[in-house]
Design a protein around this motif. Structure first.
Motif, PDB file in Angstrom:
ATOM      1  N   HIS A   1     -16.591  40.413 -50.948  1.00 58.41           N
ATOM      2  CA  HIS A   1     -15.545  39.597 -51.576  1.00 58.41           C
ATOM      3  C   HIS A   1     -14.983  40.387 -52.755  1.00 58.41           C
ATOM      4  O   HIS A   1     -15.718  41.103 -53.425  1.00 58.41           O
ATOM      5  CB  HIS A   1     -16.120  38.272 -52.105  1.00 58.41           C
ATOM      6  CG  HIS A   1     -16.925  37.506 -51.092  1.00 58.41           C
ATOM      7  ND1 HIS A   1     -16.407  36.478 -50.351  1.00 58.41           N
ATOM      8  CD2 HIS A   1     -18.208  37.653 -50.686  1.00 58.41           C
ATOM      9  CE1 HIS A   1     -17.339  36.010 -49.545  1.00 58.41           C
ATOM     10  NE2 HIS A   1     -18.452  36.710 -49.716  1.00 58.41           N
TER      11      HIS A   1
ATOM     12  N   ASP B   1     -19.835  32.904 -43.495  1.00 60.32           N
ATOM     13  CA  ASP B   1     -18.505  33.437 -43.819  1.00 60.32           C
ATOM     14  C   ASP B   1     -18.352  34.909 -43.432  1.00 60.32           C
ATOM     15  O   ASP B   1     -17.264  35.468 -43.501  1.00 60.32           O
ATOM     16  CB  ASP B   1     -18.160  33.216 -45.306  1.00 60.32           C
ATOM     17  CG  ASP B   1     -19.139  33.869 -46.261  1.00 60.32           C
ATOM     18  OD1 ASP B   1     -20.362  33.814 -45.992  1.00 60.32           O
ATOM     19  OD2 ASP B   1     -18.699  34.418 -47.277  1.00 60.32           O
ATOM     20  N   HIS B   2     -19.462  35.537 -42.998  1.00 57.99           N
ATOM     21  CA  HIS B   2     -19.402  36.928 -42.534  1.00 57.99           C
ATOM     22  C   HIS B   2     -19.507  37.048 -41.010  1.00 57.99           C
ATOM     23  O   HIS B   2     -19.204  38.102 -40.461  1.00 57.99           O
ATOM     24  CB  HIS B   2     -20.512  37.749 -43.195  1.00 57.99           C
ATOM     25  CG  HIS B   2     -20.326  37.891 -44.673  1.00 57.99           C
ATOM     26  ND1 HIS B   2     -19.946  39.082 -45.256  1.00 57.99           N
ATOM     27  CD2 HIS B   2     -20.407  36.983 -45.673  1.00 57.99           C
ATOM     28  CE1 HIS B   2     -19.823  38.899 -46.568  1.00 57.99           C
ATOM     29  NE2 HIS B   2     -20.098  37.634 -46.842  1.00 57.99           N
TER      30      HIS B   2
ATOM     31  N   HIS C   1     -24.819  40.819 -42.670  1.00 61.39           N
ATOM     32  CA  HIS C   1     -25.873  39.805 -42.848  1.00 61.39           C
ATOM     33  C   HIS C   1     -25.458  38.517 -42.171  1.00 61.39           C
ATOM     34  O   HIS C   1     -24.342  38.415 -41.653  1.00 61.39           O
ATOM     35  CB  HIS C   1     -26.221  39.617 -44.334  1.00 61.39           C
ATOM     36  CG  HIS C   1     -25.151  39.016 -45.197  1.00 61.39           C
ATOM     37  ND1 HIS C   1     -23.951  39.654 -45.456  1.00 61.39           N
ATOM     38  CD2 HIS C   1     -25.102  37.836 -45.878  1.00 61.39           C
ATOM     39  CE1 HIS C   1     -23.225  38.894 -46.260  1.00 61.39           C
ATOM     40  NE2 HIS C   1     -23.886  37.777 -46.531  1.00 61.39           N
TER      41      HIS C   1
ATOM     42  N   ASP D   1     -22.554  41.520 -49.214  1.00 64.10           N
ATOM     43  CA  ASP D   1     -22.771  40.774 -50.458  1.00 64.10           C
ATOM     44  C   ASP D   1     -23.901  41.349 -51.300  1.00 64.10           C
ATOM     45  O   ASP D   1     -24.572  40.638 -52.046  1.00 64.10           O
ATOM     46  CB  ASP D   1     -23.066  39.297 -50.147  1.00 64.10           C
ATOM     47  CG  ASP D   1     -21.827  38.549 -49.676  1.00 64.10           C
ATOM     48  OD1 ASP D   1     -20.717  39.106 -49.771  1.00 64.10           O
ATOM     49  OD2 ASP D   1     -21.981  37.406 -49.208  1.00 64.10           O
TER      50      ASP D   1
HETATM   51 ZN   LIG Z   1     -20.175  36.477 -48.590  1.00 69.06          ZN
END
Ligand SMILES: [Zn+2]
Ligand SMILES: [Zn+2]
Length: 212
Positions: free
Chosen positions: A192, A60-61, A56, A151
């Protein structure tokens, strides 16, 4: 197929290397940052990176996706095009979260439900799993019984739906209708935190266990 999880960024995002044991061809899922560490791991393992995969469009990805794609001259594949609005605003996201500056990019290939991604002798199935973001996808290896779910689902938790275009009902539906049918025995790598299995989450997850 083998895998190695490399947590990156202050968000400890589970960037994951997946590779074909026979050919040493590899893909990197969600390179959120720290490209030097990722490159060192790829080189130390003697792997040939052939694709960058994205679940996605959150920073942070995807923060190191362009850098990794350029360094290895490989395509960026995914997410679903409904996350285009996130990739278009990466510069704003990096300023807001105080992370290393990231410029907008367009993937070489958008993914959709039922697509497959190949590297070496490995084939990953793609499922479109909106809710956390509208264009979220997950990757599933039927033979290895392993899923990379970003996520969508965590051990004991689910993705947040309070970000732009998040949708709680869509997320619950994605988990129950797209993940659970893959099988209780399937191990998953979340975006995570620690790994788990779909069967374990169906028994114990406070948000999506079968009895809730
Ligand atoms: Zn994330
Ligand atoms: Zn996210």
């Amino acid at each position: 197929m083998k895998y190695k999880i490399i947590p990156v960024t202050p968000f400890q995002q589970n960037c994951t290397l997946l590779w074909c044991e026979e050919t040493k061809q590899a893909v990197i899922v969600d390179p959120g940052g720290e490209p030097a560490i990722l490159s060192k791991t790829i080189d130390d393992l003697g792997l040939t990176l052939v694709k960058v995969l994205l679940t996605h469009g959150h920073l942070d990805h995807v923060g190191a996706a362009s850098k990794m794609a350029r360094r290895y001259t490989v395509p960026i594949v995914g997410p679903h095009k409904d996350d285009a609005f996130l990739l278009e605003t990466l510069a704003e996201q990096s300023a807001r979260f105080g992370l290393e500056h990231c410029t907008a990019f367009v993937p070489d290939r958008w993914l959709d439900e039922g697509d497959t991604v190949k590297f070496g002798n490995v084939e990953l199935q793609v499922r479109h799993t909106p809710g956390h973001t509208p264009g979220h996808v997950i990757f599933f290896s039927e033979s290895t019984r392993l899923a990379s779910v970003g996520d969508v689902l965590f051990a004991g938790g689910i993705g947040r739906t309070d970000f732009p275009r998040g949708d709680y009902q869509a997320l619950i539906s994605s988990i129950r209708n797209k993940l659970w049918p893959l099988g209780n025995d399937v191990q998953f790598i979340p975006g995570h935190g620690p790994m788990s299995t779909f069967g374990e989450e169906r028994m114990t997850n406070p948000f999506v266990a079968d009895r809730t």
